[in-house]
Design a protein around this motif. Structure first.
Motif, PDB file in Angstrom:
ATOM      1  N   PRO A  48     -19.841 -19.132  48.454  1.00 54.71           N
ATOM      2  CA  PRO A  48     -18.746 -19.256  49.653  1.00 54.71           C
ATOM      3  C   PRO A  48     -17.475 -19.949  48.772  1.00 54.71           C
ATOM      4  N   ILE A  49     -17.482 -20.615  47.969  1.00 52.42           N
ATOM      5  CA  ILE A  49     -16.466 -21.313  47.395  1.00 52.42           C
ATOM      6  C   ILE A  49     -15.806 -20.120  46.615  1.00 52.42           C
ATOM      7  N   VAL A  50     -16.646 -19.539  46.021  1.00 56.93           N
ATOM      8  CA  VAL A  50     -15.713 -18.130  45.320  1.00 56.93           C
ATOM      9  C   VAL A  50     -15.117 -17.252  46.254  1.00 56.93           C
ATOM     10  N   ASP A  92     -10.252  -9.013  51.220  1.00 59.16           N
ATOM     11  CA  ASP A  92     -10.431 -10.079  51.870  1.00 59.16           C
ATOM     12  C   ASP A  92     -11.541  -9.787  52.801  1.00 59.16           C
ATOM     13  N   ALA A  93     -11.496  -8.753  53.575  1.00 55.99           N
ATOM     14  CA  ALA A  93     -12.558  -8.432  54.542  1.00 55.99           C
ATOM     15  C   ALA A  93     -13.905  -8.547  54.203  1.00 55.99           C
ATOM     16  N   LYS A  94     -14.169  -8.015  52.833  1.00 58.01           N
ATOM     17  CA  LYS A  94     -15.535  -8.305  52.114  1.00 58.01           C
ATOM     18  C   LYS A  94     -15.928  -9.634  52.003  1.00 58.01           C
ATOM     19  N   HIS A  95     -14.851 -10.579  51.503  1.00 59.74           N
ATOM     20  CA  HIS A  95     -15.301 -11.952  51.227  1.00 59.74           C
ATOM     21  C   HIS A  95     -15.336 -12.975  52.324  1.00 59.74           C
ATOM     22  N   ILE A  96     -14.659 -12.289  53.492  1.00 60.11           N
ATOM     23  CA  ILE A  96     -14.821 -12.864  54.844  1.00 60.11           C
ATOM     24  C   ILE A  96     -15.947 -12.767  55.430  1.00 60.11           C
ATOM     25  N   GLU A  97     -16.550 -11.493  55.268  1.00 56.68           N
ATOM     26  CA  GLU A  97     -17.926 -11.247  55.795  1.00 56.68           C
ATOM     27  C   GLU A  97     -18.885 -12.035  54.840  1.00 56.68           C
ATOM     28  N   SER A  98     -18.985 -11.936  53.684  1.00 58.88           N
ATOM     29  CA  SER A  98     -19.893 -12.613  52.852  1.00 58.88           C
ATOM     30  C   SER A  98     -19.743 -14.177  53.080  1.00 58.88           C
ATOM     31  N   ASN A 119      -5.841 -15.154  60.880  1.00 55.77           N
ATOM     32  CA  ASN A 119      -5.858 -13.855  59.933  1.00 55.77           C
ATOM     33  C   ASN A 119      -5.639 -12.511  60.659  1.00 55.77           C
ATOM     34  N   LYS A 120      -6.381 -12.457  62.024  1.00 56.78           N
ATOM     35  CA  LYS A 120      -6.158 -11.350  62.654  1.00 56.78           C
ATOM     36  C   LYS A 120      -4.647 -11.187  63.138  1.00 56.78           C
TER      37      LYS A 120
END
Length: 199
Positions: A48-50, A92-98, A119-120
């Motif tokens: 999550p830090i990444v 960003d969307a991928k990292h937000i989900e992760s 963000n939205k």
């Protein structure tokens, strides 16, 4: 009645065997406990830090690219900068989900929900800026970029920083617990080893 030498030896051997078994089980328990904590530290601490670091990087790069899109008067360059913004937003969307999948605490959940809302709102401002940049309405675009969009960007940036700090605190707590468990295991095993030597 005095105990026979053979009985004493057998009794001593049994006691030593029980203590040795206990030491082994104790060591295995704490090794497993530390291993589980290390897995949590990696999956719910490091990853999550990444993610949040990448989100922060993309956020800054989007702001640079949208500014460059507004500044440019060349349609091809404007399109290039806007497309780059969209690519970064998709990443960003991928990292937000992760990141969201690995949230463990309610405190982090609440903070991350605030971030997603900010963000939205920022993405909505970007859509307006894309149109203004393509139409070369620079005055309106700059007014929005350094006005409403800037306020939302500041809010999002502050939330990213808070999330990073909280995630670092969580990681440090897991690491500190690991050290405590290791020290406790060493202490207990040392005590039982000394007991086995005395007996």
């Amino acid at each position: 009645m005095k105990m026979k030498l053979s009985t004493k030896l057998i009794t001593g051997f049994v006691i030593i065997s029980i203590i040795t078994l206990f030491i082994g089980l104790l060591g295995a328990y704490y090794i497993k406990k530390i291993d589980n904590a290390e897995t949590i530290l990696y999956e719910n601490g490091l990853v999550p830090i990444v993610d949040i670091s990448q989100i922060a990087s993309n956020f800054y790069r989007v702001r640079v690219n949208i500014r460059d899109a507004i500044h440019s008067n060349n349609p091809a360059d404007i399109e290039k900068f806007i497309n780059r913004c969209k690519e970064l937003s998709e990443n960003d969307a991928k990292h937000i989900e992760s990141f969201e999948k690995r949230i463990l605490s309610e405190e982090m959940r609440n903070l991350f929900n605030q971030f997603k809302e900010a963000n939205k709102k920022f993405e909505e401002q970007l859509e307006k800026l894309y149109v203004l940049a393509k139409d070369n309405k620079d005055d309106e675009a700059y007014k929005l970029l350094y006005g409403e969009a800037y306020k939302i960007a500041q809010e999002e940036n502050e939330l990213i920083n808070k999330i990073s700090e909280l995630k670092n605190e969580h990681g440090k707590k897991i690491a500190d617990d690991d050290i405590q468990n290791a020290n406790l295991a060493i202490t207990l095993m040392t005590i039982f080893i000394i007991l086995s030597v005395i007996l």
